[in-house]
Design a protein around this motif. Structure first.
Motif, mmCIF file in Angstrom:
data_model
loop_
_atom_site.group_PDB
_atom_site.id
_atom_site.type_symbol
_atom_site.label_atom_id
_atom_site.label_comp_id
_atom_site.label_asym_id
_atom_site.label_seq_id
_atom_site.Cartn_x
_atom_site.Cartn_y
_atom_site.Cartn_z
ATOM 1 N N HIS A 85 17.887 14.501 -1.328
ATOM 2 C CA HIS A 85 17.010 13.789 -2.160
ATOM 3 C C HIS A 85 15.593 14.424 -2.088
ATOM 4 C CE1 HIS A 85 19.991 10.914 -2.545
ATOM 5 N NE2 HIS A 85 19.487 10.414 -3.450
ATOM 6 N N HIS A 86 14.756 14.674 -3.081
ATOM 7 C CA HIS A 86 13.461 14.890 -3.197
ATOM 8 C C HIS A 86 12.503 13.676 -3.140
ATOM 9 C CE1 HIS A 86 14.334 19.011 -4.158
ATOM 10 N NE2 HIS A 86 15.167 18.544 -5.432
ATOM 11 N N VAL A 87 12.021 13.590 -2.338
ATOM 12 C CA VAL A 87 11.203 12.351 -1.861
ATOM 13 C C VAL A 87 9.915 12.445 -2.067
ATOM 14 C CG1 VAL A 87 10.806 10.330 -0.211
ATOM 15 C CG2 VAL A 87 13.029 11.685 -0.364
ATOM 16 N N PHE A 88 9.195 11.755 -2.724
ATOM 17 C CA PHE A 88 7.531 11.506 -3.109
ATOM 18 C C PHE A 88 7.110 10.272 -2.541
ATOM 19 C CE2 PHE A 88 8.724 14.932 -6.124
ATOM 20 C CZ PHE A 88 8.009 15.816 -6.002
ATOM 21 N N SER A 89 5.932 10.311 -1.924
ATOM 22 C CA SER A 89 5.282 9.121 -1.427
ATOM 23 C C SER A 89 4.090 9.065 -1.489
ATOM 24 C CB SER A 89 5.933 8.981 0.155
ATOM 25 O OG SER A 89 5.014 8.026 0.896
ATOM 26 N N ILE A 90 3.283 8.060 -1.678
ATOM 27 C CA ILE A 90 2.181 8.023 -2.068
ATOM 28 C C ILE A 90 1.491 6.584 -1.024
ATOM 29 C CG2 ILE A 90 0.067 7.397 -3.630
ATOM 30 C CD1 ILE A 90 1.634 8.564 -5.943
ATOM 31 N N ASP A 91 0.502 6.959 -0.498
ATOM 32 C CA ASP A 91 -0.210 5.910 0.343
ATOM 33 C C ASP A 91 -1.333 5.588 -0.102
ATOM 34 O OD1 ASP A 91 -1.216 4.357 2.452
ATOM 35 O OD2 ASP A 91 -1.047 5.845 4.275
ATOM 36 N N LYS A 139 -3.217 9.297 -0.560
ATOM 37 C CA LYS A 139 -2.405 10.175 -0.008
ATOM 38 C C LYS A 139 -0.955 10.460 -0.409
ATOM 39 C CE LYS A 139 -1.375 12.353 4.585
ATOM 40 N NZ LYS A 139 -1.375 11.950 6.048
ATOM 41 N N ILE A 140 -0.675 11.793 -1.202
ATOM 42 C CA ILE A 140 0.446 11.861 -1.655
ATOM 43 C C ILE A 140 1.191 12.992 -0.908
ATOM 44 C CG2 ILE A 140 -0.246 13.637 -3.512
ATOM 45 C CD1 ILE A 140 1.936 12.797 -5.186
ATOM 46 N N SER A 141 2.574 12.783 -0.602
ATOM 47 C CA SER A 141 3.332 13.821 0.180
ATOM 48 C C SER A 141 4.657 13.914 -0.326
ATOM 49 C CB SER A 141 3.436 13.263 1.562
ATOM 50 O OG SER A 141 4.131 12.232 1.679
ATOM 51 N N TYR A 142 5.304 15.221 0.043
ATOM 52 C CA TYR A 142 6.477 15.204 -0.522
ATOM 53 C C TYR A 142 7.610 15.785 0.717
ATOM 54 C CZ TYR A 142 10.661 18.130 -2.065
ATOM 55 O OH TYR A 142 11.709 19.005 -2.216
ATOM 56 N N GLN A 143 8.692 15.320 0.721
ATOM 57 C CA GLN A 143 9.662 15.721 1.669
ATOM 58 C C GLN A 143 11.256 15.718 1.191
ATOM 59 O OE1 GLN A 143 8.033 12.859 2.583
ATOM 60 N NE2 GLN A 143 6.393 13.940 3.706
ATOM 61 N N PHE A 144 12.121 16.751 1.502
ATOM 62 C CA PHE A 144 13.545 16.822 1.158
ATOM 63 C C PHE A 144 14.243 16.184 2.263
ATOM 64 C CE2 PHE A 144 17.527 19.035 0.678
ATOM 65 C CZ PHE A 144 17.480 18.659 -0.662
ATOM 66 N N GLU A 145 14.735 15.202 1.889
ATOM 67 C CA GLU A 145 15.596 14.335 2.944
ATOM 68 C C GLU A 145 17.133 13.990 2.616
ATOM 69 O OE1 GLU A 145 13.079 11.021 3.757
ATOM 70 O OE2 GLU A 145 11.689 12.007 4.711
ATOM 71 N N VAL A 146 17.995 14.532 3.141
ATOM 72 C CA VAL A 146 19.255 14.087 2.793
ATOM 73 C C VAL A 146 19.715 14.278 1.381
ATOM 74 C CG1 VAL A 146 21.335 12.499 3.205
ATOM 75 C CG2 VAL A 146 19.146 12.240 4.702
ATOM 76 N N ASN A 192 0.688 -1.271 -0.062
ATOM 77 C CA ASN A 192 0.038 -0.089 -0.133
ATOM 78 C C ASN A 192 0.786 1.370 -0.033
ATOM 79 O OD1 ASN A 192 -2.462 -1.323 -0.108
ATOM 80 N ND2 ASN A 192 -2.425 -1.641 2.233
ATOM 81 N N ARG A 193 2.026 1.353 -0.657
ATOM 82 C CA ARG A 193 2.980 2.225 -0.453
ATOM 83 C C ARG A 193 3.969 2.501 -1.521
ATOM 84 N NH1 ARG A 193 3.082 6.063 3.534
ATOM 85 N NH2 ARG A 193 4.804 7.434 3.718
#
Length: 416
Positions: A407-413, A398-405, A349-350
């Motif tokens: 890297h641009h990170v897109f996550s979809i639940d 549910k889509i979300s965005y973060q900037f981590e280390v 689911n992710r």
């Protein structure tokens, strides 16, 4: 936030609160009014007895006493009248009883008399409480009856409104069937029904006109773009052109491709807004991602890595699933350096996709807005991520965005 409640419950609460306040106030008023009446009756009886005793003494009758009801004594001086409560022992009941006492001093036949008259006070507290309880009982019974009668009547009166409200909840622009509303004998509800009918018909007509306009524009744009593309190809193939002309023609070709892509994406957004994607299937998103990666690798994008921790299955339209993955990959590739690795991770689911980035976005809150571009340096349409967000909203993902280390990170639940 305003706490929501139903209309019937709201009016019923007001009705019950009003009834409760009236019951309490009327019971208090009844208590003191009855208590005052009882006390006045007792005092009236005392004054009547005192008058009879005074008349008897005035007629030179024999002095007599009947303790504790009547006591007559000769005194030397006159004192003020006293009206009070007193407690006297009652041997018949073997208990102390409450008496109301009137103590007066009179001058009769040139003699001074102290006349004391008492009367047993009926246990008025019991009577008063019985009256109050009876009053409350009558009010409760009356209000319960009126409550159910009023609620039933209100439900019957408001039924057309609630029926029409349910019809409005199921109203859809994509349905051809006209909305069916209930008429009412209430003038306001009847007028509301007419206005809703007028409004929904107008909205549906406007929607159909806008839909037709969008489809016509999209269709009509394809033909001139194709003609322009063909003429440019003829110029390149049939005429000698210098390097500067070649660069200009190549730039025109890129603009044409961008217009085609823009036209396609606007059409897709319009169709999503109009709920035209109704074909729902269970899609193996893990396999779809693998297919997309192979396609991009054929175009020399060899830095795509897919880690599958678990097969990911999603229920959605096949076309939208393909566009969802395609837009996410295109966005990651567009904003990555050629040799930097782009990672995709699928699990239960992710889906998580990350690509290298030198710095965080200045306005990440605008990332999914239509035509928004963080930088004007690239030639993107600004619709790719807007379509991704629209697809997620359509299916409750549910889509979300973060900037981590870096890297641009897109996550979809995908769990709803």
């Amino acid at each position: 936030m305003i706490k929501k409640t139903s209309l019937i419950k709201k009016t019923s609460k007001a009705f019950l609160l009003t009834g409760f306040v009236l019951t309490i106030l009327s019971s208090i008023a009844l208590y003191f009014y009855t208590k005052n009446l009882l006390q006045n009756e007792v005092e009236e009886e005392l004054y009547s007895t005192e008058a009879r005793v005074e008349a008897a003494l005035n007629s030179n009758r024999q002095l007599f006493s009947l303790p504790p009801v009547v006591e007559v004594k000769s005194v030397q001086n006159l004192l003020p009248k006293v009206l009070k409560d007193t407690i006297i022992y009652d041997p018949s009941q073997d208990e102390m009883e409450l008496f109301r006492e009137l103590s007066t001093y009179k001058e009769l036949n040139n003699e001074y008399y102290h006349i004391t008259v008492r009367t047993l006070v009926v246990e008025s507290e019991d009577i008063l409480m019985a009256l109050v309880f009876s009053n409350i009982t009558i009010f409760v019974i009356a209000f319960v009856f009126l409550f159910y009668f009023n609620t039933t009547r209100n439900l019957r009166l408001w039924k057309p409104f609630f029926d029409n409200l349910e019809q409005m909840k199921t109203f859809s622009l994509t349905k051809k069937d006209p909305i069916t509303l209930s008429d009412s004998e209430i003038i306001e509800f009847s007028e509301l029904k007419d206005q809703i009918m007028l409004f929904t018909n107008k909205v549906r007509d406007d929607y159909e006109s806008l839909k037709q306009f969008t489809e016509d524009v999209s269709h009509e744009m394809q033909t001139p773009l194709a003609i322009i593309q063909a003429k440019i190809d003829n110029i390149i193939n049939e005429h000698e052109i210098n390097d500067k002309q070649f660069e200009q023609v190549t730039s025109i070709q890129k603009d044409i491709q961008r217009l085609k892509q823009l036209n396609k994406r606007i059409t897709t957004l319009t169709k999503i807004d109009n709920n035209q994607f109704t074909n729902i299937e269970t899609i193996n998103l893990t396999d779809l991602i693998d297919e997309k990666i192979e396609s991009f690798k054929e175009l020399q994008f060899v830095n795509l890595v897919h880690n599958s921790k678990k097969k990911l299955f999603v229920s959605m339209d096949v076309y939208l699933a393909d566009m969802l993955i395609n837009n996410l990959l295109s966005n990651a590739i567009k904003h990555s350096k050629n040799k930097e690795e782009i990672t995709l991770v699928t699990m239960d689911n992710r889906l998580v996709i990350s690509n290298f980035g030198e710095e965080a976005l200045v306005h990440p809150e605008n990332l999914f807005l239509r035509f928004y571009r963080e930088s004007r340096a690239n030639q993107s349409t600004g619709l790719g991520l807007a379509i991704v967000k629209k697809i997620c909203d359509l299916y409750g993902f549910k889509i979300s965005y973060q900037f981590e280390v870096d890297h641009h990170v897109f996550s979809i639940d995908f769990s709803k």
